[in-house]
Design a protein around this motif. Structure first.
Motif, mmCIF file in Angstrom:
data_model
loop_
_atom_site.group_PDB
_atom_site.id
_atom_site.type_symbol
_atom_site.label_atom_id
_atom_site.label_comp_id
_atom_site.label_asym_id
_atom_site.label_seq_id
_atom_site.Cartn_x
_atom_site.Cartn_y
_atom_site.Cartn_z
ATOM 1 N N ILE A 1 0.832 -1.215 0.000
ATOM 2 C CA ILE A 1 0.000 0.000 0.000
ATOM 3 C C ILE A 1 0.863 1.261 0.000
ATOM 4 O O ILE A 1 0.338 2.378 0.117
ATOM 5 N N GLN A 2 2.183 1.097 -0.152
ATOM 6 C CA GLN A 2 3.096 2.234 -0.058
ATOM 7 C C GLN A 2 2.680 3.388 -0.958
ATOM 8 O O GLN A 2 2.774 4.561 -0.582
ATOM 9 N N ARG A 3 2.210 3.080 -2.160
ATOM 10 C CA ARG A 3 1.969 4.125 -3.160
ATOM 11 C C ARG A 3 0.595 4.780 -3.037
ATOM 12 O O ARG A 3 0.314 5.727 -3.757
ATOM 13 N N ILE A 4 -0.266 4.300 -2.159
ATOM 14 C CA ILE A 4 -1.630 4.854 -2.123
ATOM 15 C C ILE A 4 -1.963 5.586 -0.830
ATOM 16 O O ILE A 4 -2.948 6.313 -0.780
ATOM 17 N N VAL A 5 -1.169 5.400 0.221
ATOM 18 C CA VAL A 5 -1.482 6.055 1.489
ATOM 19 C C VAL A 5 -0.707 7.370 1.621
ATOM 20 O O VAL A 5 0.367 7.528 1.054
ATOM 21 N N THR A 6 -1.279 8.299 2.383
ATOM 22 C CA THR A 6 -0.673 9.609 2.613
ATOM 23 C C THR A 6 -0.769 9.960 4.091
ATOM 24 O O THR A 6 -1.441 9.273 4.869
ATOM 25 N N GLU A 7 -0.117 11.041 4.470
ATOM 26 C CA GLU A 7 -0.215 11.517 5.853
ATOM 27 C C GLU A 7 -1.660 11.865 6.199
ATOM 28 O O GLU A 7 -2.103 11.644 7.330
ATOM 29 N N ASP A 8 -2.386 12.413 5.234
ATOM 30 C CA ASP A 8 -3.797 12.742 5.470
ATOM 31 C C ASP A 8 -4.592 11.488 5.821
ATOM 32 O O ASP A 8 -5.465 11.517 6.689
ATOM 33 N N PHE A 9 -4.282 10.395 5.141
ATOM 34 C CA PHE A 9 -4.981 9.139 5.417
ATOM 35 C C PHE A 9 -4.665 8.653 6.822
ATOM 36 O O PHE A 9 -5.573 8.280 7.581
ATOM 37 N N TRP A 10 -3.399 8.645 7.208
ATOM 38 C CA TRP A 10 -3.029 8.137 8.528
ATOM 39 C C TRP A 10 -3.643 8.985 9.633
ATOM 40 O O TRP A 10 -4.026 8.467 10.684
ATOM 41 N N ARG A 11 -3.759 10.299 9.398
ATOM 42 C CA ARG A 11 -4.344 11.166 10.421
ATOM 43 C C ARG A 11 -5.812 10.841 10.673
ATOM 44 O O ARG A 11 -6.332 11.077 11.765
ATOM 45 N N LYS A 12 -6.496 10.285 9.680
ATOM 46 C CA LYS A 12 -7.907 9.927 9.831
ATOM 47 C C LYS A 12 -8.093 8.667 10.679
ATOM 48 O O LYS A 12 -9.189 8.362 11.126
ATOM 49 N N ASN A 13 -6.999 7.909 10.861
ATOM 50 C CA ASN A 13 -7.043 6.669 11.642
ATOM 51 C C ASN A 13 -8.069 5.679 11.085
ATOM 52 O O ASN A 13 -8.753 4.974 11.843
ATOM 53 N N ILE A 14 -8.175 5.633 9.765
ATOM 54 C CA ILE A 14 -9.076 4.688 9.098
ATOM 55 C C ILE A 14 -8.332 3.363 8.931
ATOM 56 O O ILE A 14 -7.230 3.344 8.389
ATOM 57 N N PRO A 15 -8.890 2.257 9.409
ATOM 58 C CA PRO A 15 -8.189 0.969 9.244
ATOM 59 C C PRO A 15 -8.066 0.579 7.774
ATOM 60 O O PRO A 15 -8.999 0.763 6.993
ATOM 61 N N ILE A 16 -6.902 0.057 7.413
ATOM 62 C CA ILE A 16 -6.676 -0.443 6.062
ATOM 63 C C ILE A 16 -6.006 -1.810 6.155
ATOM 64 O O ILE A 16 -5.035 -1.989 6.895
ATOM 65 N N SER A 17 -6.560 -2.775 5.443
ATOM 66 C CA SER A 17 -5.976 -4.113 5.373
ATOM 67 C C SER A 17 -5.542 -4.367 3.943
ATOM 68 O O SER A 17 -6.170 -3.861 2.996
ATOM 69 N N CYS A 18 -4.499 -5.153 3.763
ATOM 70 C CA CYS A 18 -4.061 -5.484 2.409
ATOM 71 C C CYS A 18 -3.837 -6.981 2.270
ATOM 72 O O CYS A 18 -3.696 -7.696 3.256
#
Length: 352
Positions: free
Chosen positions: A106-123
């Protein structure tokens, strides 16, 4: 009696209606041409019973055309061709509660904005790693037999050729650069061979390596002693050009190199020079940098190089394994259970 039956039917109907009403709204953001392999009809049918599917397959680059459909979406299923989860996309899906990425890194699709939202992501990196490990094992065994040179010699001479000494899959040394999810799978599969496994990974303890049947060594020792070296390191700023010319030239006579990770982990120019000057070495490259190499590159003409167009990962039916893994994660999410394949920001330090 009739009133009682009517009330039961009404309660059942209300229960079914409530269940349908509370299904989370789902969207699919990934490359439409490949989506059907990861999420085939059978997978979509199962998902339809778990969620309220609001979209068809939307290519990551086209998501802006579907803002109205995405407004109420709570769960995104994705994969190859996913959009960047930046501030703009996140603003378009204000109700987003989880992301299930049916592919590898998921390296190429996540951003700092995403991590700040604390939305769970599974791959589905663990599922995608299965065919990569299988490809790698097949190449290790074939390279230990010097199979490519034998095949070429038979074709050129149009006859059997006399055997020459090879490392073989008994008592030889196999080096693994990284014991991440894929490197660990390869190490486990190598237990079936009578080989010594050497490994380099600054993020893995010697105890963990021992559990996988590997001995931790320096990168220099790994390249100096291994009969076959397989690269599984993730691509990060500190791993670009990790495998440099000095390491490549230190490889023992007759040794071979496999790269199924990322092309930029190896200094491509140094690799081309080394292989052109040392015909005793061999390389199997499923990835390069750039990818593919320029048409004028001499690497296409080197007799000691085999290149495949990024086929080690999931292909065709193998992709279904990733979709099914994400369904299992979605079910855990619905049941309030911990996600088995959730990726956190800290984990990206060692993941591909």
């Amino acid at each position: 009696m009739q009133i009682c039956d009517h009330n039961k039917r009404l309660q059942m109907h209300q229960s079914e209606h409530e269940k349908a009403r509370t299904k989370p709204a789902l969207a699919f953001l990934l490359e439409a041409d490949l989506a059907g392999e990861v999420y085939p009809a059978s997978v979509m049918e199962e998902l339809a019973g778990l969620g309220d599917i609001r979209t068809g397959f939307i290519s990551g680059k086209d998501w802006r055309k579907h803002r109205s459909e995405l407004r109420e979406v709570e769960v995104i299923f994705s994969g190859w061709g996913a959009p960047l989860f930046d501030q703009e996309l996140l603003a378009a899906v204000p109700n987003l509660r989880a992301v299930f990425y049916g592919a590898g890194s998921i390296q190429r699709i996540v951003t700092e904005d995403f991590w700040r939202k604390n939305i769970p992501i599974s791959c589905a990196a663990s599922a995608n790693g299965v065919p990569v490990s299988e490809y790698t094992i097949s190449q290790i065994i074939f390279l230990l037999k010097d199979g490519y040179r034998y095949a070429r010699a038979v074709r050129e001479r149009r006859a059997w050729v006399k055997h020459w000494p090879v490392a073989g899959a008994y008592g030889s040394k196999v080096g693994l650069v990284s014991l991440g999810s894929i490197g660990a799978l390869v190490a486990e599969k190598l237990r079936d061979l009578d080989v010594e496994v050497l490994a380099y990974d600054p993020y893995v303890s010697s105890q963990r390596a021992k559990e996988l049947g590997a001995s931790m060594v320096s990168l220099e020792e790994l390249f100096l002693k291994s009969d076959v070296i397989s690269v599984h390191a993730p691509l990060r700023p500190d791993t670009v050009g990790l495998i440099h010319e000095k390491l490549l030239r230190s490889m023992k006579s007759g040794a071979a190199l496999i790269n199924t990770a990322r092309g930029a982990v190896i200094d491509q120019d140094a690799l081309t020079r080394t292989l052109s000057e040392r015909e005793d070495l061999f390389a199997v490259l499923d990835v390069t940098w750039p990818e593919p190499p320029p048409a004028e590159s001499i690497i296409y003409d080197l007799p000691n190089v085999v290149m495949t167009p990024h086929i080690a990962g999931s292909m065709s039916r193998e992709c279904q394994r990733m979709g099914l893994l994400m369904i299992q994660e979605f079910e855990r999410f619905l049941n309030g259970q911990p996600l088995r394949w959730r990726v956190t920001r800290d984990m990206l330090a060692w993941m591909a």
